[in-house]
Write a protein that holds these residues in place. Structure first.
Motif, short mmCIF file in Angstrom:
data_model
loop_
_atom_site.label_atom_id
_atom_site.label_comp_id
_atom_site.label_asym_id
_atom_site.label_seq_id
_atom_site.Cartn_x
_atom_site.Cartn_y
_atom_site.Cartn_z
N LYS A 148 0.83 -1.22 0.00
CA LYS A 148 0.00 0.00 0.00
C LYS A 148 0.86 1.27 0.00
N GLU A 149 1.86 1.31 0.85
CA GLU A 149 2.72 2.50 0.93
C GLU A 149 3.47 2.72 -0.38
N GLU A 150 3.96 1.63 -0.97
CA GLU A 150 4.68 1.72 -2.24
C GLU A 150 3.77 2.24 -3.36
N GLN A 151 2.53 1.74 -3.41
CA GLN A 151 1.61 2.16 -4.46
C GLN A 151 1.21 3.63 -4.30
N GLU A 152 1.08 4.08 -3.06
CA GLU A 152 0.74 5.48 -2.84
C GLU A 152 1.90 6.40 -3.20
N THR A 153 3.12 5.91 -3.00
CA THR A 153 4.29 6.68 -3.44
C THR A 153 4.30 6.80 -4.95
N ARG A 154 3.93 5.72 -5.64
CA ARG A 154 3.84 5.76 -7.11
C ARG A 154 2.79 6.77 -7.55
N LEU A 155 1.69 6.85 -6.81
CA LEU A 155 0.65 7.82 -7.15
C LEU A 155 1.16 9.25 -6.99
N LEU A 156 1.85 9.52 -5.90
CA LEU A 156 2.41 10.86 -5.68
C LEU A 156 3.40 11.21 -6.78
N ASP A 157 4.20 10.24 -7.17
CA ASP A 157 5.16 10.48 -8.26
C ASP A 157 4.43 10.78 -9.57
N LEU A 158 3.34 10.05 -9.81
CA LEU A 158 2.56 10.26 -11.02
C LEU A 158 1.94 11.66 -11.04
N VAL A 159 1.41 12.08 -9.92
CA VAL A 159 0.81 13.42 -9.82
C VAL A 159 1.86 14.48 -10.11
N LYS A 160 3.05 14.28 -9.58
CA LYS A 160 4.14 15.25 -9.80
C LYS A 160 4.59 15.24 -11.26
N GLU A 161 4.76 14.05 -11.82
CA GLU A 161 5.26 13.93 -13.20
C GLU A 161 4.28 14.51 -14.22
N THR A 162 3.00 14.31 -13.98
CA THR A 162 1.98 14.76 -14.94
C THR A 162 1.52 16.18 -14.69
N GLY A 163 1.90 16.74 -13.54
CA GLY A 163 1.43 18.08 -13.20
C GLY A 163 -0.06 18.11 -12.93
N ALA A 164 -0.60 17.01 -12.41
CA ALA A 164 -2.04 16.91 -12.16
C ALA A 164 -2.48 17.91 -11.10
N ASP A 165 -3.60 18.58 -11.40
CA ASP A 165 -4.16 19.55 -10.46
C ASP A 165 -5.15 18.90 -9.49
N LEU A 166 -5.73 17.77 -9.90
CA LEU A 166 -6.78 17.14 -9.11
C LEU A 166 -6.76 15.64 -9.30
N VAL A 167 -6.96 14.91 -8.20
CA VAL A 167 -7.12 13.46 -8.24
C VAL A 167 -8.58 13.16 -7.90
N ILE A 168 -9.23 12.35 -8.72
CA ILE A 168 -10.65 12.06 -8.56
C ILE A 168 -10.84 10.59 -8.24
N LEU A 169 -11.45 10.31 -7.11
CA LEU A 169 -11.77 8.92 -6.74
C LEU A 169 -13.17 8.61 -7.25
N ALA A 170 -13.23 8.06 -8.47
CA ALA A 170 -14.50 7.77 -9.12
C ALA A 170 -14.91 6.34 -8.80
N ARG A 171 -15.30 6.12 -7.55
CA ARG A 171 -15.59 4.79 -7.01
C ARG A 171 -14.32 3.95 -6.96
N TYR A 172 -13.25 4.56 -6.45
CA TYR A 172 -12.01 3.83 -6.18
C TYR A 172 -12.15 3.25 -4.78
N MET A 173 -12.29 1.95 -4.68
CA MET A 173 -12.68 1.31 -3.43
C MET A 173 -11.49 0.90 -2.57
N GLN A 174 -10.60 1.86 -2.36
CA GLN A 174 -9.49 1.67 -1.43
C GLN A 174 -9.42 2.90 -0.52
#
Length: 283
Positions: A148-174
């Motif tokens: 879980k911690e590793e996958q969340e780090t990957r998400l943070l890296d993805l947000v940084k790399e893509t310059g994402a302004d918003l993350v949307i949990l569209a029925r993300y069941m975690q």
């Protein structure tokens, strides 16, 4: 003449002269106000304001911030200035139920939502065909207690790399960790398939059915470490009856969830939502 469009959000302790100070500085650089909304929270004595305006083509963000600095310093304002010519970037997270994601993609395709989906992230492969059809990078990251911690780090890296302004949990069941929720506070919107604060957690429609409710709904809110208790952005309800099954509740809920999430995302991307403690001010 060419113009640039901006939105200014500000908040500070309420006192006389705030609106005059800001609008005077904007007029001084040739800006033309297109929309103005304000709210005074009497309980906290906080003042909130959103101004959409057009500025001459040669006037950029840096010059506007410089012009506003005396007013910002005088009233100890918290400000966010957004260039509306830039298309916001979003990351959509989804699990097996993809109805809310599909609705977001459709609203972007027809132009009702102004956004670029830079990635779809899932803990399942279900949504990959849709991502490939839309030409959106797809990341399938199964989540376990061990990674879980590793996958969340990957998400943070993805947000940084893509310059994402918003993350949307569209029925993300975690459930996101406290650490991630804090790191991205105000930048993650979740759709909860219930009318919060009632029926939190798993299977809320089944909980509602067991209680014999006459209204069901959905809630879009910002994610915080407190599960399903973040500041609420948008909600909607629909009447149900005793003759409906739990599955009927779920089907009705799917439609509500899709609409509520899309409206919440639109409000956020248009900078119409301001955080006010545990609540929001929505212009």
């Amino acid at each position: 003449m060419p113009t640039n469009s901006f939105v200014l959000n500000l908040s500070c302790e309420d006192q006389p002269g705030i609106v005059a100070a800001v609008t005077t500085e904007l007029a001084g650089i040739g800006a033309n106000i297109a929309e103005s909304n304000q709210f005074w929270d009497r309980q906290t004595n906080r003042f909130f304001m959103r101004i959409a305006f057009a500025a001459p083509g040669e006037v950029g963000k840096e010059r506007i911030e410089h012009a506003l600095k005396p007013a910002v310093d005088r009233f100890a304002m918290r400000t966010v200035l957004v260039d509306e010519t830039r298309t916001p970037r979003i990351v959509i997270m989804v699990s097996k139920f993809d109805h809310a994601m599909l609705h977001l993609l459709y609203q972007i395709r027809v132009g009702w939502l102004n956004a670029e989906v830079v990635a779809i992230v899932s803990n399942h492969e279900v949504a990959r065909p849709v991502a490939e059809l839309e030409g959106i990078p797809y990341h399938c990251w199964p989540v376990t207690k061990e990674n879980k911690e590793e996958q969340e780090t990957r998400l943070l890296d993805l947000v940084k790399e893509t310059g994402a302004d918003l993350v949307i949990l569209a029925r993300y069941m975690q459930v996101l960790s406290d650490s991630l929720s804090k790191r991205l506070f105000g930048r993650i919107i979740n759709i909860h398939h219930s009318f919060l604060p009632s029926f939190k957690g798993a299977k809320p429609y089944h909980q509602a059915h067991e209680r014999g409710v006459k209204l069901i709904g959905a809630t879009a809110h910002y994610v915080t470490p407190d599960l399903d208790e973040g500041p609420i952005v948008e909600q909607e309800t629909e009447r149900v009856t005793h003759a409906m099954t739990a599955e009927d509740f779920v089907a009705t809920g799917r439609d509500i969830e899709s609409r509520v999430l899309a409206r919440a995302v639109k409000l956020h991307l248009e900078n119409r939502v301001m955080l006010n403690g545990h609540k929001t001010v929505v212009f």
